[in-house]
Write a protein that holds these residues in place. Structure first.
Motif, PDB file in Angstrom:
ATOM      1  N   ALA A 208     -11.262   1.543   0.182  1.00 59.46           N
ATOM      2  CA  ALA A 208     -10.877   0.182  -0.175  1.00 59.46           C
ATOM      3  C   ALA A 208      -9.703   0.105  -1.148  1.00 59.46           C
ATOM      4  N   LYS A 209      -9.693   0.959  -2.155  1.00 57.93           N
ATOM      5  CA  LYS A 209      -8.664   0.788  -3.181  1.00 57.93           C
ATOM      6  C   LYS A 209      -8.498   2.056  -4.007  1.00 57.93           C
ATOM      7  N   PHE A 210      -7.353   2.133  -4.712  1.00 59.83           N
ATOM      8  CA  PHE A 210      -7.134   3.245  -5.623  1.00 59.83           C
ATOM      9  C   PHE A 210      -6.181   2.819  -6.738  1.00 59.83           C
ATOM     10  N   LYS A 211      -6.218   3.567  -7.814  1.00 59.46           N
ATOM     11  CA  LYS A 211      -5.313   3.354  -8.939  1.00 59.46           C
ATOM     12  C   LYS A 211      -4.990   4.708  -9.548  1.00 59.46           C
TER      13      LYS A 211
ATOM     14  N   ASP B 239      -4.878  -1.448 -12.657  1.00 59.15           N
ATOM     15  CA  ASP B 239      -5.103  -2.430 -11.596  1.00 59.15           C
ATOM     16  C   ASP B 239      -5.249  -1.724 -10.248  1.00 59.15           C
ATOM     17  N   TRP B 240      -6.295  -2.081  -9.532  1.00 57.57           N
ATOM     18  CA  TRP B 240      -6.513  -1.484  -8.210  1.00 57.57           C
ATOM     19  C   TRP B 240      -5.398  -1.896  -7.243  1.00 57.57           C
ATOM     20  N   ASN B 241      -5.041  -0.948  -6.369  1.00 56.17           N
ATOM     21  CA  ASN B 241      -4.120  -1.185  -5.257  1.00 56.17           C
ATOM     22  C   ASN B 241      -2.783  -1.778  -5.682  1.00 56.17           C
ATOM     23  N   GLY B 242      -2.273  -1.298  -6.808  1.00 54.53           N
ATOM     24  CA  GLY B 242      -0.961  -1.751  -7.253  1.00 54.53           C
ATOM     25  C   GLY B 242       0.133  -1.461  -6.245  1.00 54.53           C
ATOM     26  N   THR B 243       0.088  -0.278  -5.620  1.00 52.92           N
ATOM     27  CA  THR B 243       1.120   0.061  -4.636  1.00 52.92           C
ATOM     28  C   THR B 243       1.022  -0.819  -3.394  1.00 52.92           C
TER      29      THR B 243
END
Length: 203
Positions: free
Chosen positions: A48-51, A180-184
């Motif tokens: 779902a997401k990464f940071k 913050d999650w999923n900044g990219t």
């Protein structure tokens, strides 16, 4: 990505090597303290997401090390936490290269596809939300603020980026890659929409 990519990780000089496996269908990490224990495995569809970012280790008078941090979370809230630690500059160059390789691998194998899904939704006039930023064909909405696409600008810095109004400097939001999650994903989706509209200005 069709090929399997393996990156061996040692959290610090006292840890054993652990394999991080990038597979077109899953992500797997040997995070068990027992060599013969079960690894953590995320199917691609569940990711779902990464940071990611760098945490500095500060002493009384100087900085004595850093920790490269990468967190990945699946749709059930389960996490893979990667930490690469360098003290007094030991293995700094190799760990820095490994950190970049891991972030690039996550993008190439999993999160570029997540960005493409959001862009497909945008093309189909489907409203969507990434973190606390809502996207629609008029522009973006966040914290009771709205910025039309024609008025939106992006500025990218080393550890974060900003989305802001050209006409009202009080309207802005900062996205920190470390916290913050999923900044990219936010950056990629926003930039591509602006580019497709002929509104993107590189800073």
């Amino acid at each position: 990505m069709e090929e399997v990519k393996i990156i061996s990780i040692k959290s610090d000089i006292f840890d054993r090597k652990r394999d991080l496996i990038f597979h077109p269908n899953f992500l797997e990490f040997d995070d068990n303290d027992r060599i013969d224990g079960n690894s953590t495995k995320f199917e691609k569809e569940s990711i779902a997401k990464f940071k990611f970012g760098i945490k500095w280790l500060n002493g009384y008078a100087f900085t004595f090390g850093r920790v490269y941090c990468i967190d990945i979370e699946d749709q059930n809230g389960k996490q893979i936490k990667l930490r690469l630690k360098s003290f007094y500059g030991i293995n700094l160059k190799s760990l820095s290269k490994k950190f970049v390789a891991i972030v690039d691998g996550l993008q190439d194998y999993y999160f570029d596809d997540i960005s493409r899904k959001y862009l497909q939704d945008f093309s189909s006039n489907i409203r969507f939300k990434i973190n606390n930023i809502e996207y629609d064909h008029q522009g973006i909405n966040f914290k009771n603020n709205s910025i039309p696409w024609e008025d939106l600008q992006t500025k990218n810095y080393r550890n974060y980026f900003s989305l802001s109004s050209k006409s009202d400097r009080k309207k802005y939001i900062l996205v920190d890659y470390m916290n913050d999650w999923n900044g990219t994903v936010i950056y990629s989706v926003t930039r591509k929409i602006l580019m497709d509209k002929g509104l993107y200005i590189q800073n």
